[in-house]
Motif scaffolding. Sequence first.
Motif: not given
Length: 259
Positions: A138-152
């Motif tokens: 209902v409220k789209p993010l509308n941002k550029k977002v980086g995913a951080y996975y890490g190791c585990l």
Amino acid sequence: MKISYYPGCTLKTKAKDLDVYARLSAAALGIEMEEIENWQCCGAVYPMARDEIATKLSAVRALDYAKHHGGKLLTLCSACHNVIKRTNEDMRSDKDISSRANNYLALEEPYRGETQVLHYLELLRDVVGFDNIARKVVKPLNKKVGAYYGCLLLRPSGVMAFDDPENPHIIEDFIRAIGGTPVVYPFRNECCGAYVALKNAELPKKRSTMVLTSAKEKGAEEVITACPLCLYNLQANGEGILPVRYFTELLAEALGVKE
């Protein structure tokens, strides 16, 4: 749908946001996260010594409980997920570890790795479906977002089977589903420094700065993660380069249930 849920210690203290927003979002998606009874700390770090059985017993108890309550166990913290899933594989494939753990616990019937361990992101992808989530936004993010996975979440890849360890995309797919634009950057699956922060503060500072600088240079406005320790390191040691939040908070915002 109801699913057994293992929260872990940190989600009751420093990482409450990860847990609270996950529960609110799950409810909005028609999923009841049923916290398992009498859970104990998983140990936070998977023991590498094959003769170390005692520290795996709490994970086995949780897995055995889930076996008798639907057959699936939902996790959220990256460290808990890593420990529990690897322990589950031990119970399934290592006769020595399995027999010794079962002897310690004296369960009514031996546990042999029957439970399916699911991370919350896997639940969103494989059970709910990212397409269904997109329809509920209902409220789209509308941002550029980086995913951080890490190791585990990603390693060891043969056991975790979470995503391609070198080129993962599950969090990027999640970002698209909630109306954001995923930013792929070189260090999204590199270590932030982890527990080294307790002994050597400079290394996590160097690595966390490297991760966030990499994301910013590729256009990210913020970074999201599923790991409480990663969040801590990136926030405490990342020089304020980018905001860092839990992915569940963005999901709750997009679904309109963030309190």
